[in-house]
Design an enzyme around this catalytic site. Structure first.
Site, PDB file in Angstrom:
ATOM      1  N   SER A  15     -32.377 -61.676 -36.942  1.00 38.05           N
ATOM      2  CA  SER A  15     -33.151 -62.731 -37.593  1.00 38.05           C
ATOM      3  C   SER A  15     -32.509 -64.110 -37.452  1.00 38.05           C
ATOM      4  O   SER A  15     -33.218 -65.127 -37.468  1.00 38.05           O
ATOM      5  CB  SER A  15     -33.343 -62.398 -39.075  1.00 38.05           C
ATOM      6  OG  SER A  15     -32.106 -62.153 -39.698  1.00 38.05           O
TER       7      SER A  15
ATOM      8  N   HIS B  73     -29.455 -66.921 -41.917  1.00 38.90           N
ATOM      9  CA  HIS B  73     -30.695 -67.603 -41.562  1.00 38.90           C
ATOM     10  C   HIS B  73     -30.502 -69.114 -41.498  1.00 38.90           C
ATOM     11  O   HIS B  73     -31.064 -69.779 -40.629  1.00 38.90           O
ATOM     12  CB  HIS B  73     -31.784 -67.254 -42.566  1.00 38.90           C
ATOM     13  CG  HIS B  73     -32.196 -65.814 -42.527  1.00 38.90           C
ATOM     14  ND1 HIS B  73     -33.027 -65.242 -43.465  1.00 38.90           N
ATOM     15  CD2 HIS B  73     -31.891 -64.815 -41.650  1.00 38.90           C
ATOM     16  CE1 HIS B  73     -33.217 -63.969 -43.172  1.00 38.90           C
ATOM     17  NE2 HIS B  73     -32.538 -63.682 -42.082  1.00 38.90           N
TER      18      HIS B  73
END
Length: 408
Positions: free
Chosen positions: A145, A197
């Site tokens: 991610s 992230h």
């Protein structure tokens, strides 16, 4: 007449077509992450402590391999499915633009920059004089991610659109799109690495604004890799995309990589700029191969042919099929026998001179509209009626027998 039957493709066919449309590197990453998850699931490996990205392990034991092993492991089925579903459209778009080898280099660069940002932020937070926070140093992160957030930033910054939809619920300005996703994931999902992230977003902006341009090799570097023997088996695959673009710098356009006098990148014309160096495949050889495999009469829209010749050829072919398919065992009366003799003569004439079929159509008796409508009312197609009447020299009875023989 047998009706035309049109069937829709089944689910396996649609899945196969969808999978064939995914470029080589993107599909390879999807397969690798899926296989690794299944193997971990089968052997019961769920700690991930040996392969995850941990700032303390990287700094104290210099386990740099964690930077790259951590991105291929996922903790749950939802984790791997969500990441791979996001990778397919993002990775496919970037791979078609940059090429497979260049995208691989981009992924390695983004993974490295994500790790560097992660280490720097974790060190600053852990050793700040006001309130040291050591949790980030011992955090164990896995998943693709982080790179996905970098790809989102690159794609949204260079797409030229003004807004993006968040899961189809509401639209947000493009510049806020990755930040909104960061907040939404953090609020809706548990056990999510906020720092991982966040570092992906920072790496994406750094790449977009050209801060990594000095690390990007030229096209000769990618060409030498593609020319290597150990990669020849991959290059021969149809989904592999060569780095054949014309960008001599070797990287995708950024806000600072192009000429500053041109505002195309900022004014929504990014796709026109990319198309000038987008990888293209040779279509001539493929077209020649297709013509050999399918030697039909099809032609492209750009080919100019005489419509009159095409129509006459179609009529003559249909007339020849009607004559050739006439049943020889069909009982005919005296008039039909004479007509059969004329048909045989016409068939021999067509064999000697195929072009004589079309003029012969105009030399015989011209059928009246009333006769044509009479046969059409019996259920025959108008084109077949006209050809049958022309073949029968206007004899209505013989034309009916020709048409009936076709139905039989």
């Amino acid at each position: 007449m047998r009706p035309n039957i049109v069937t829709e493709a089944g689910l396996p066919t649609r899945v196969g077509q969808w999978w064939d449309g995914i470029p080589f590197l993107t599909s390879s990453v999807v397969v690798a992450c899926g296989i690794i998850y299944l193997v971990c699931l089968l052997v019961g490996y769920d700690s991930f402590f040996e392969i995850c990205f941990s700032p303390s392990a990287v700094l104290s034991q210099f386990q740099v391999y964690r930077i790259y092993t951590s991105i291929f492991f996922h903790g749950s089925l939802l984790h791997v499915l969500f990441n791979m579903m996001a990778l397919v459209p993002l990775g496919s778009e970037l791979e078609r633009i940059t090429g497979s080898v260049r995208l691989l280099y981009m992924i390695i660069l983004l993974a490295t920059s994500n790790a560097i940002f992660h280490l720097l932020i974790a060190l600053v937070v852990a050793h700040n004089p006001f309130h040291p926070y050591l949790f980030l140093m011992n955090e164990c992160s896995i998943g693709f991610s982080g790179i996905l957030f970098s790809m989102i930033v690159i794609e949204t910054s260079l797409s030229g659109v003004q807004s993006r939809s968040v899961f189809g619920l509401f639209n947000v300005p493009t510049k806020w799109y990755p930040w909104i996703l960061l907040v939404v994931f953090q609020l809706l999902m548990t056990n999510v690495s906020l720092l991982g992230h966040l570092c992906g977003i920072l790496s994406g902006f750094a790449y977009t604004y050209g801060l990594f341009n000095f690390l990007m090799p030229g096209t000769s570097f990618y060409s030498s890799i593609e020319a290597s023997s150990w990669l020849s088996s991959c290059i021969r695959r149809p989904k592999f995309i060569l780095c054949t673009g014309g960008n001599s710098a070797g990287y995708i356009p950024t806000h600072s990589s192009q000429n500053t006098t041109s505002s195309g990148l900022l004014s929504g014309n990014i796709w026109r700029n990319w198309s000038s160096w987008m990888p293209r495949r040779e279509s001539f050889a493929q077209s020649t191969q297709d013509n050999q495999r399918f030697p039909g009469r099809g032609r492209t829209l750009g080919v100019v042919q005489s419509q009159t010749v095409s129509a006459d050829n179609s009529d003559s072919n249909l007339q020849a099929r009607l004559l050739d398919n006439s049943s020889p065992n069909h009982s005919l009366d005296v008039a039909a026998t004479g007509t059969g003799q004329r048909l045989s003569d016409g068939r021999r004439q067509a064999a000697d001179n195929p072009a004589a079929l079309v003029p012969a159509r105009h030399q015989g008796s011209v059928a009246s509209e009333e006769e044509i409508q009479k046969l059409v009312s019996m259920g025959f197609e108008r084109t077949q009626v006209e050809v049958a009447l022309a073949a029968a020299d206007g004899d209505l009875n013989v034309a009916v027998e020709i048409l009936m023989s076709q139905q039989g």
